[in-house]
Enzyme design. Structure first.
Site, PDB file in Angstrom:
ATOM      1  N   GLY A 151      32.860  47.800  42.969  1.00 45.51           N
ATOM      2  CA  GLY A 151      34.226  47.576  42.464  1.00 45.51           C
ATOM      3  C   GLY A 151      34.807  48.856  41.889  1.00 45.51           C
ATOM      4  O   GLY A 151      35.555  48.833  40.904  1.00 45.51           O
ATOM      5  N   GLN A 192      40.698  48.508  38.481  1.00 47.70           N
ATOM      6  CA  GLN A 192      41.291  49.116  37.278  1.00 47.70           C
ATOM      7  C   GLN A 192      40.249  49.858  36.434  1.00 47.70           C
ATOM      8  O   GLN A 192      40.422  51.029  36.112  1.00 47.70           O
ATOM      9  CB  GLN A 192      41.972  48.047  36.409  1.00 47.70           C
ATOM     10  CG  GLN A 192      42.718  48.641  35.226  1.00 47.70           C
ATOM     11  CD  GLN A 192      43.030  47.635  34.115  1.00 47.70           C
ATOM     12  OE1 GLN A 192      42.485  46.531  34.099  1.00 47.70           O
ATOM     13  NE2 GLN A 192      43.896  48.006  33.207  1.00 47.70           N
ATOM     14  N   TYR A 211      37.414  31.619  36.246  1.00 45.62           N
ATOM     15  CA  TYR A 211      36.966  32.979  35.890  1.00 45.62           C
ATOM     16  C   TYR A 211      36.080  32.924  34.637  1.00 45.62           C
ATOM     17  O   TYR A 211      34.994  33.506  34.604  1.00 45.62           O
ATOM     18  CB  TYR A 211      38.209  33.836  35.640  1.00 45.62           C
ATOM     19  CG  TYR A 211      37.959  35.234  35.120  1.00 45.62           C
ATOM     20  CD1 TYR A 211      37.229  36.162  35.848  1.00 45.62           C
ATOM     21  CD2 TYR A 211      38.486  35.633  33.880  1.00 45.62           C
ATOM     22  CE1 TYR A 211      37.028  37.451  35.365  1.00 45.62           C
ATOM     23  CE2 TYR A 211      38.295  36.918  33.408  1.00 45.62           C
ATOM     24  CZ  TYR A 211      37.559  37.828  34.147  1.00 45.62           C
ATOM     25  OH  TYR A 211      37.365  39.100  33.669  1.00 45.62           O
TER      26      TYR A 211
END
Ligand code: AKB
Length: 320
Positions: free
Chosen positions: A8, A12, A143
């Site tokens: 990943g 961000q 999540y």
């Protein structure tokens, strides 16, 4: 740790964390990976980059073998907003990615695994003001459910296999390099970009919504400090509360007006309001402070000044 794999690395946090880890551990020793999104030139030119999908265990294993990886940092996740629109996607990506990471690390007898948790582990029953380290964890989002499961899985691998697994409950992370995607706290980044570009912003949560937040330099510091902490001194492993600041959207707008006086804000709350309402306003991070010396540097105004300056520079260069 000799060779670190960042899963990943185009996201961000991953995009900035990879560059920071390369400064600390050497460019050739930090391998960046992504699934589809094109990495920045900085990321591509400063070290190895591989495309693969962490939900494919064989591919994860092959990349780890190829680079003789002895630590994995898995930052790949479907966040709260997108997760509520596609709960099974969130479950599959977050849980398969997690289990593959833990299993490959166990099989290859790796030195360390870092897996992020989040304030999304909290929910009804958690005190909203200064959520304790040990408290009720009954999230209402998929999540959040994957994050609670991840914390439990991490502890299982620590206790059963002696694997060194660590992680932080990240608050909303605010940054200007790579935009967040699909989270509830994304408004706290978008507000700065829109303030610079258009001097106005329509926020998808109400003005009095108050959540725990952290500026990226503090996020990078917290992550690397925990990675470097003495494992034998840790009482917690993958579930550290880390606080930095906590403010309402109104307070953010006021902070922006100190630099852009005619900034305007309006509100059109959507489904993410309920998610924000289920999370605490602030967290108690005494365990992180005691066990590995956590101390944030930025407050709201210091962050606002830095964010607006960096975004203005991008705007002046025509990059945004
Ligand atoms: C989200 O909003 O989903 C994330 C998080 C708080 O983990 N930024």
């Amino acid at each position: 740790m000799k060779n670190i794999l960042v899963v990943g690395a185009v996201g961000q946090i991953g995009s900035e964390l990879t560059l920071e880890l390369r400064k600390v551990y050497g460019n050739d020793n930090v391998v960046a990976t992504g699934r589809k999104t094109k990495p920045s030139e900085k990321l591509l030119n400063s070290g190895h980059f591989e495309y693969f999908d962490v939900t494919n265990r064989d591919d994860l294993y092959s990349v780890c073998k190829k680079y003789n990886i002895d630590a994995i940092v898995n930052m790949a996740a479907i966040l709260s907003g997108v997760g509520e629109q596609n709960p099974m996607l969130a479950w599959n990506v977050n849980m398969e990615g997690l289990i593959n990471t833990l299993e490959v690390a166990r099989e290859m007898k790796m030195k360390q695994v870092m897996i992020p948790s989040s304030i999304a582990v909290f929910g009804p029953g958690t005190p909203l003001d200064c959520a304790p380290q040990e408290t009720v964890l009954k999230p209402t989002t998929m999540y959040g459910i994957t994050k609670v499961s991840g914390e439990l899985m991490a502890d299982y691998y620590v206790n059963k296999y002696g694997l060194d697994v660590r992680g932080l409950r990240y608050p909303g992370i605010i940054s200007h390099e790579t935009l967040p995607g699909g989270g509830t706290t994304d408004y706290a980044v978008a507000i700065y970009f829109e303030a610079v570009k258009n001097k106005k912003y329509t926020c998808f949560v109400k003005e009095d919504t108050r959540l725990p937040m952290m500026y990226m330099p503090d996020c990078l510091k917290a992550t690397i400090d925990l990675m470097q902490a003495d494992f034998s001194k840790l009482k917690h492993h993958s579930d550290f509360n880390v606080g930095a600041m906590s403010f309402s959207v109104t307070e953010m707008a006021e902070s922006i007006r100190k630099f852009i006086p005619d900034f305007e804000i309006s509100y059109e709350p959507d489904f993410r309001q309920a998610i924000a309402d289920s999370w605490p306003d602030s967290v108690d991070d005494a365990a992180a402070r005691e066990e590995w010396g956590w101390k944030p540097a930025y407050n709201l105004d210091a962050m606002t000044e830095d964010m607006l300056k960096a975004i203005q520079e991008k705007h002046d260069k025509g990059l945004i």
